[in-house]
Design a protein around this motif. Structure first.
Motif, short mmCIF file in Angstrom:
data_model
loop_
_atom_site.label_atom_id
_atom_site.label_comp_id
_atom_site.label_asym_id
_atom_site.label_seq_id
_atom_site.Cartn_x
_atom_site.Cartn_y
_atom_site.Cartn_z
N SER A 54 15.64 55.72 120.27
CA SER A 54 15.00 54.45 119.90
C SER A 54 13.51 54.64 119.65
CB SER A 54 15.21 53.41 121.00
OG SER A 54 14.68 53.85 122.24
N TYR A 55 12.83 55.47 120.44
CA TYR A 55 11.40 55.66 120.25
C TYR A 55 11.11 56.46 118.98
CZ TYR A 55 10.15 53.76 124.81
OH TYR A 55 9.94 52.92 125.87
N PHE A 56 11.89 57.51 118.74
CA PHE A 56 11.65 58.32 117.55
C PHE A 56 11.93 57.54 116.27
CE2 PHE A 56 13.40 61.17 114.29
CZ PHE A 56 12.29 61.96 114.05
N LEU A 57 13.12 56.96 116.18
CA LEU A 57 13.47 56.21 114.98
C LEU A 57 12.64 54.94 114.84
CD1 LEU A 57 17.37 56.55 114.81
CD2 LEU A 57 15.61 57.83 113.55
N GLY A 58 12.34 54.30 115.97
CA GLY A 58 11.53 53.08 115.91
C GLY A 58 10.14 53.34 115.37
N MET A 59 9.49 54.40 115.86
CA MET A 59 8.16 54.74 115.35
C MET A 59 8.22 55.18 113.90
SD MET A 59 6.31 56.68 118.56
CE MET A 59 4.80 56.80 117.62
N LEU A 60 9.26 55.93 113.53
CA LEU A 60 9.40 56.36 112.15
C LEU A 60 9.58 55.16 111.21
CD1 LEU A 60 9.68 58.71 110.16
CD2 LEU A 60 12.14 58.74 110.65
N LEU A 61 10.44 54.23 111.60
CA LEU A 61 10.65 53.04 110.78
C LEU A 61 9.38 52.18 110.71
CD1 LEU A 61 14.24 52.00 111.93
CD2 LEU A 61 13.59 53.04 109.75
N GLY A 62 8.67 52.08 111.83
CA GLY A 62 7.43 51.30 111.83
C GLY A 62 6.38 51.90 110.93
N ILE A 63 6.27 53.23 110.93
CA ILE A 63 5.30 53.91 110.05
C ILE A 63 5.68 53.70 108.59
CG2 ILE A 63 4.42 56.16 109.36
CD1 ILE A 63 4.73 57.04 112.29
N VAL A 64 6.97 53.83 108.28
CA VAL A 64 7.42 53.64 106.90
C VAL A 64 7.15 52.22 106.43
CG1 VAL A 64 9.47 53.54 105.42
CG2 VAL A 64 9.17 55.46 107.00
N ALA A 65 7.43 51.23 107.30
CA ALA A 65 7.20 49.83 106.92
C ALA A 65 5.72 49.54 106.72
CB ALA A 65 7.79 48.91 107.99
N ALA A 66 4.87 50.11 107.58
CA ALA A 66 3.43 49.83 107.46
C ALA A 66 2.82 50.50 106.24
CB ALA A 66 2.71 50.30 108.73
N THR A 67 3.24 51.70 105.94
CA THR A 67 2.68 52.41 104.79
C THR A 67 3.25 51.93 103.47
OG1 THR A 67 4.32 54.18 105.15
CG2 THR A 67 2.12 54.48 106.10
N HIS A 68 4.33 51.13 103.52
CA HIS A 68 4.92 50.54 102.31
C HIS A 68 4.99 49.02 102.48
CE1 HIS A 68 6.30 54.74 102.26
NE2 HIS A 68 6.39 54.62 100.94
N GLN A 69 3.87 48.44 102.89
CA GLN A 69 3.84 47.00 103.16
C GLN A 69 4.26 46.19 101.93
OE1 GLN A 69 0.00 45.46 104.19
NE2 GLN A 69 0.81 43.60 105.11
N ASN A 70 5.07 45.15 102.21
CA ASN A 70 5.56 44.20 101.18
C ASN A 70 6.46 44.86 100.14
OD1 ASN A 70 4.10 42.08 102.39
ND2 ASN A 70 2.27 42.57 101.19
N SER A 71 7.01 46.02 100.46
CA SER A 71 7.98 46.64 99.58
C SER A 71 9.39 46.40 100.13
CB SER A 71 7.72 48.15 99.47
OG SER A 71 7.97 48.78 100.72
N TRP A 72 10.39 46.87 99.41
CA TRP A 72 11.76 46.69 99.89
C TRP A 72 12.00 47.46 101.19
CZ3 TRP A 72 15.18 50.70 100.55
CH2 TRP A 72 14.84 51.92 99.95
N LEU A 73 11.30 48.59 101.38
CA LEU A 73 11.42 49.32 102.64
C LEU A 73 10.89 48.48 103.81
CD1 LEU A 73 10.30 52.91 101.55
CD2 LEU A 73 12.58 52.22 102.32
N ASP A 74 9.75 47.84 103.59
CA ASP A 74 9.17 46.99 104.62
C ASP A 74 10.10 45.84 104.97
OD1 ASP A 74 7.44 45.82 106.41
OD2 ASP A 74 6.13 44.96 104.88
#
Length: 311
Positions: free
Chosen positions: A109-129
């Protein structure tokens, strides 16, 4: 730091004492007892002998004092449900199973959660976010036992890929960890995203970009480290919950762990086992909060354990 740690340890001991008193009083305030005639018909003399053996014929305050005195000597009594072993031996047998599920859940949960959070933040307002935000919302909204039932229906009954439950085989390890991981993973992803977005708007990030640093270096070396500071506060209390087991997950998948046994202990009024489990959880919570404060000093050198931030 030494004075701070001594003060915190004193506060933890006081909280530990309050938890033990409240738990002991609440246990005996609930109607019924472990040796009631409705559960286990016994002659009056035999019942009195059993109560005397476990010290249940004494006043409440005397029972509490005796229990805590023995607990200070690491003697937590004998469980009523398993009188052939001590509470310590029973926890030593059950807790490793729970720790295996909880440890794998924390890592996943910590590894995937941080990875998903980083992806969402670096692609704000995109379909990934939007996808990460939707999955995080579902992880919060749907209880883990509902997710467990869905997994059983799809992967056990429908596809016949995994067993419905049990313990001892690698295949029986997959669905409990996945069902148990979604809620903390969603929490980690959401807080990582929020903290990352706040750090990405900081002045030092614009300066780093002006110097020509790559986006990956900026995110991993500068932004992520600052984003971890508020994340420590949120994630610390999650560890005791995951390390002591989920009642629903262990019951749904028939895992012989501490969480599942705690439910039967409450149902059967197993006072020594209830007290030991509650004290274990309280101790883990106190230690986790203390370690979270210490980790602040490593995540941000400006933070001092005196409660002030150096200028």
């Amino acid at each position: 730091m030494g004075r701070y740690l001594l003060g915190r340890m004193g506060g933890l001991l006081f909280a530990f004492l309050l938890v033990s008193i409240n738990t002991f009083l609440l246990m005996h305030a609930v109607p019924g007892g472990p040796f009631d005639e409705e559960k286990q018909p016994l002659p009056p003399a035999a019942k009195q002998n059993i109560l005397r053996k476990y010290g249940l014929d004494r006043p409440i305050w005397e029972q509490y004092g005796l229990y805590m005195w023995n607990a200070l000597h690491l003697d937590f009594g004998i469980p009523f449900q398993s009188p052939t072993e001590t509470v310590t031996e029973l926890i030593a047998r059950l807790w490793p199973v729970t720790l295996q599920v909880g440890g794998a859940t924390i890592l996943l949960s910590y590894f995937l959660g941080m990875l998903l959070g980083i992806v969402a933040a670096t692609h704000q307002n995109s379909w990934l976010d939007y996808t990460v935000t939707t999955l995080a919302t579902l992880g919060f909204a749907v209880p883990n036992f509902v997710i467990a039932v869905w997994l059983i229906i799809v992967f056990s009954i429908g596809l016949h890929w995994l067993p419905t439950g049990g313990w001892g085989e690698p295949q029986q390890f997959i669905m409990p960890v996945v069902a148990y991981s979604l809620a903390p993973m969603a929490l980690v992803a959401r807080y990582t995203r929020v903290n990352m977005l706040e750090s990405l708007r900081a002045d030092y990030v614009r300066t780093a970009r002006a110097k020509g640093l790559s986006e990956a270096i900026i995110v991993l070396r500068h932004v992520l480290k600052n984003a971890l500071i508020p994340l420590i506060t949120v994630l610390g209390p999650q560890i005791p919950n995951l390390a002591t087991g989920s009642i629903f997950i262990e019951a749904t998948f028939r895992i012989p762990g501490l969480g599942r046994y705690f439910v039967t202990s409450v149902t059967n009024r197993d006072y020594p086992m209830i007290m030991a489990t509650i004290l274990l959880v309280a101790g883990l919570w106190g230690i986790t909060y203390l370690l979270s404060d210490i980790l602040y000093t490593f995540a941000d050198p400006r933070v001092r354990l005196t409660g002030r931030v150096s200028q």
